[in-house]
Write an enzyme that holds these catalytic residues in place. Structure first.
Site, PDB file in Angstrom:
ATOM      1  N   HIS A 187     -19.861 -24.094  22.765  1.00 29.72           N
ATOM      2  CA  HIS A 187     -19.832 -25.554  22.681  1.00 29.72           C
ATOM      3  C   HIS A 187     -19.137 -26.042  21.411  1.00 29.72           C
ATOM      4  O   HIS A 187     -18.634 -27.156  21.368  1.00 29.72           O
ATOM      5  CB  HIS A 187     -21.246 -26.124  22.818  1.00 29.72           C
ATOM      6  CG  HIS A 187     -21.705 -26.103  24.234  1.00 29.72           C
ATOM      7  ND1 HIS A 187     -22.451 -25.075  24.756  1.00 29.72           N
ATOM      8  CD2 HIS A 187     -21.451 -26.947  25.258  1.00 29.72           C
ATOM      9  CE1 HIS A 187     -22.648 -25.301  26.034  1.00 29.72           C
ATOM     10  NE2 HIS A 187     -22.076 -26.423  26.372  1.00 29.72           N
ATOM     11  N   GLU A 429     -21.851 -25.663  39.147  1.00 28.43           N
ATOM     12  CA  GLU A 429     -21.610 -24.716  38.048  1.00 28.43           C
ATOM     13  C   GLU A 429     -22.403 -23.434  38.216  1.00 28.43           C
ATOM     14  O   GLU A 429     -22.440 -22.593  37.323  1.00 28.43           O
ATOM     15  CB  GLU A 429     -21.876 -25.375  36.688  1.00 28.43           C
ATOM     16  CG  GLU A 429     -23.215 -26.024  36.530  1.00 28.43           C
ATOM     17  CD  GLU A 429     -23.389 -26.694  35.173  1.00 28.43           C
ATOM     18  OE1 GLU A 429     -22.585 -26.474  34.259  1.00 28.43           O
ATOM     19  OE2 GLU A 429     -24.370 -27.439  35.033  1.00 28.43           O
ATOM     20  N   ASP A 453     -19.606 -22.814  33.105  1.00 28.20           N
ATOM     21  CA  ASP A 453     -20.775 -22.062  33.566  1.00 28.20           C
ATOM     22  C   ASP A 453     -20.496 -21.348  34.886  1.00 28.20           C
ATOM     23  O   ASP A 453     -21.005 -20.260  35.117  1.00 28.20           O
ATOM     24  CB  ASP A 453     -21.991 -22.990  33.699  1.00 28.20           C
ATOM     25  CG  ASP A 453     -22.662 -23.193  32.350  1.00 28.20           C
ATOM     26  OD1 ASP A 453     -22.757 -22.209  31.593  1.00 28.20           O
ATOM     27  OD2 ASP A 453     -23.064 -24.323  32.037  1.00 28.20           O
ATOM     28  N   CYS A 500     -14.782 -30.682  35.616  1.00 32.24           N
ATOM     29  CA  CYS A 500     -14.984 -31.133  34.231  1.00 32.24           C
ATOM     30  C   CYS A 500     -15.115 -29.961  33.250  1.00 32.24           C
ATOM     31  O   CYS A 500     -15.311 -30.166  32.059  1.00 32.24           O
ATOM     32  CB  CYS A 500     -16.199 -32.051  34.121  1.00 32.24           C
ATOM     33  SG  CYS A 500     -17.738 -31.224  34.531  1.00 32.24           S
TER      34      CYS A 500
END
Ligand code: PEP
Ligand code: MG
Length: 539
Positions: A187, A429, A453, A500
């Site tokens: 992240h 995901e 993911d 996304c």
């Protein structure tokens, strides 16, 4: 000049001073001082710095979350002027002839004890504020620079950066990130891309603490760090930077233009953001909307759960700022690498496959309902959609819808307005969700494919583990098959589908996504115009 090599997670050139983020040790040493008066002066200076930091934070919070929520920062400023508190600190310095950090620490302990044992609940809660202001003073005294106190634009260096640390950084003062550890799909890497700044990870132990405060140049295109660069390198890098700036200026000419291929196929290009401070970048880069707002920021930079009112104020601000453009807010996706202490999440053998995201929300429903109420209330002020992370079954979606009905009924009962046509979507995901996307498509208004993911779970490769990067394959055919299957099932059932995850910004696969009929791509704000350029070049 020292040259270091790491892995690039975002291109660009940054020139500036390196600032090593040190974790607060929490240890306060006691030592004797020769001149207590000078020590009191040192303390007074730290106090003034702390007060001006709080004022700056207050102004920032005022603009971002409104007066009611910003108020506490003013209260903290006043507490730093409290005479009893100040007298105690100065007394300890003078009578014991000791250092200011120690005097602040002892005073804080005493005051916290006194406040904690009070009858009045309001006064008891002030104990946490005493701790907070004292820690700020100690940090300033120890000059343990942390993110909140960055005063000039810098290049941040760290061992690694956890999402809970990056969320506190004052982004306007960060030119670049460099870390010893980290993985390209973490992240932190995503944050750097969102901020549109060069970032290099995995430099290793050669990134020495000693480089703190040195002049450096970061080449995010090649993953190279130049410590105290020589003249020739500086000239070369500045030339490269000018070229990059020119390219960015050229891209600006695409503002206001359509995302359309030469044969006339259109696609929506939205932006992914981490918190409200990114909205300026979304608008500047002419994104059609926000395709993913990771709502975790509201939970991670805090000591306790955000209230419905706090959340409502922020969500309303976001939808209002986007002035009718679509804003897709993803509900809480905490757990695994995104932690907040007060959630008291259990230690797990396999956190990525553990108690996280929608699983927390469907277990601790009060947390979920608070967020949903705030979201539905904010929906009356703009074009808001909600999506849910980590879905694996139709039953989960049914349960979510039941809770949403409860929320809507409660709002109706008290006459609070919300958008009756609000779109509900899910993230695809997990491989399970992609495999049953035909069934899930009958339940929701849209899909957003989270390739980060989806890749992690399909290939069984932990996205946080840098050792596995050589096995990580973003173009694995299994991923493309799952994306294609999801797109087909979405369209057969009359719903739209977007991507996304980070793969959405990969220009080498844009054409494939268009061929699959993907309706929307959501990428970091700085990539929107690059992607528009790419789409417009495709036949
Ligand atoms: C994803 O998994 O692709 C995604 C967009 O969500 P996050 O990166 O926040 O897990
Ligand atoms: Mg995800």
């Amino acid at each position: 000049m020292v040259v270091l090599q790491g892995k690039s997670v975002f291109g660009g050139i940054a020139v500036g001073k390196l600032l090593f983020l040190k974790k607060a040790t929490g240890q306060i040493k006691r030592y004797k001082v020769d001149t207590p008066d000078a020590e009191i002066e040192r303390f007074e200076q730290a106090k003034q710095i702390a007060i001006s930091q709080l004022e700056e934070l207050y102004q920032k919070a005022l603009a971002e979350v409104g007066e009611a929520n910003a108020m506490i920062l003013q209260v903290h400023q006043m507490m730093l002027e409290d005479l009893d508190y100040l007298d105690s600190i100065k007394n300890i310095i003078t009578t014991q002839g000791v250092n200011a950090e120690y005097a602040v620490g002892v005073t804080a302990d005493n005051f916290v004890q006194i406040f904690s044992s009070m009858e009045d609940e309001y006064m008891r809660e002030r104990a946490a504020d005493i701790k907070d202001i004292s820690e700020r003073l100690i940090r300033t005294l120890q000059k343990e620079e942390n993110n909140i106190e960055i005063t000039e634009p810098v290049i941040i260096a760290a061992e690694d950066l956890a999402p809970s640390e990056t969320v506190q950084l004052d982004k306007s003062k960060i030119l670049s990130f460099v870390t010893r550890k980290g993985s390209v799909n973490s992240h932190t890497a995503i944050l750097a891309r969102t901020m549109n700044i060069p970032a290099i990870i995995g430099i290793g132990d050669e990134l020495l603490d000693d480089f703190n405060c040195k002049s450096v140049i970061i080449d995010g295109f090649t993953g190279t760090v130049y410590i105290e660069p020589d003249e020739k390198t500086t000239d070369e890098m500045l030339r490269k930077k000018r070229k990059d700036d020119e390219r960015k200026t050229l891209l600006l000419e695409l503002k206001g233009k359509e995302n359309i291929t030469k044969s006339g196929r259109k696609i929506k290009l939205y932006a992914n953001i981490g918190d409200p401070s990114d909205i300026g970048a979304v608008l500047n880069n002419d994104a059609g909307g926000i395709g993913l707002l990771r709502s975790e920021f509201l939970y991670m930079d805090k000591q306790t759960f955000p209230t419905e009112e706090e959340q409502f104020i922020v969500y309303r601000y976001i939808v209002e700022s986007m002035a009718g453009k679509k804003v897709i807010i993803r509900t809480l996706d905490i757990g695994a690498d995104k932690q907040a202490d007060y959630f008291q999440l259990p230690e797990e053998e396999n956190p990525a496959m553990g108690y996280r995201a929608i699983r927390i929300c469907l277990t601790q429903k009060d947390i979920f309902k608070t967020q949903l109420r705030a979201l539905f209330r904010a929906s009356a002020y703009g074009n808001l959609s909600i999506m849910f992370p980590m879905i694996i079954s139709v039953e989960e979606v049914h349960e979510i819808k039941e809770i949403i009905e409860e929320v809507k009924n409660e709002l109706k009962e008290v006459g609070i307005d919300y958008d009756q046509n609000l779109e509900l979507g899910i993230m695809i995901e997990t491989p399970a969700a992609a495999m049953i996307s035909d069934l899930l498509a009958k339940e929701v208004d849209f899909f957003s494919i989270g390739t980060n993911d989806l890749t992690q779970y399909t290939t069984a490769i932990d996205r946080q583990n840098p050792k596995l990067e050589k096995f990580y394959h973003p173009y694995h055919p299994a991923i493309f098959r799952l994306i294609e299957m999801t797109a087909e099932n979405a369209h057969k059932n009359g719903i739209w589908v977007g991507i996304c995850g980070e793969l959405a910004a990969d220009l080498s696969v844009t054409e494939r996504f268009l061929q699959m009929g993907i309706d929307e791509l959501s990428v970091s704000p700085g990539m929107v115009l690059e992607l528009r350029k790419k789409v417009r070049e495709i036949e």
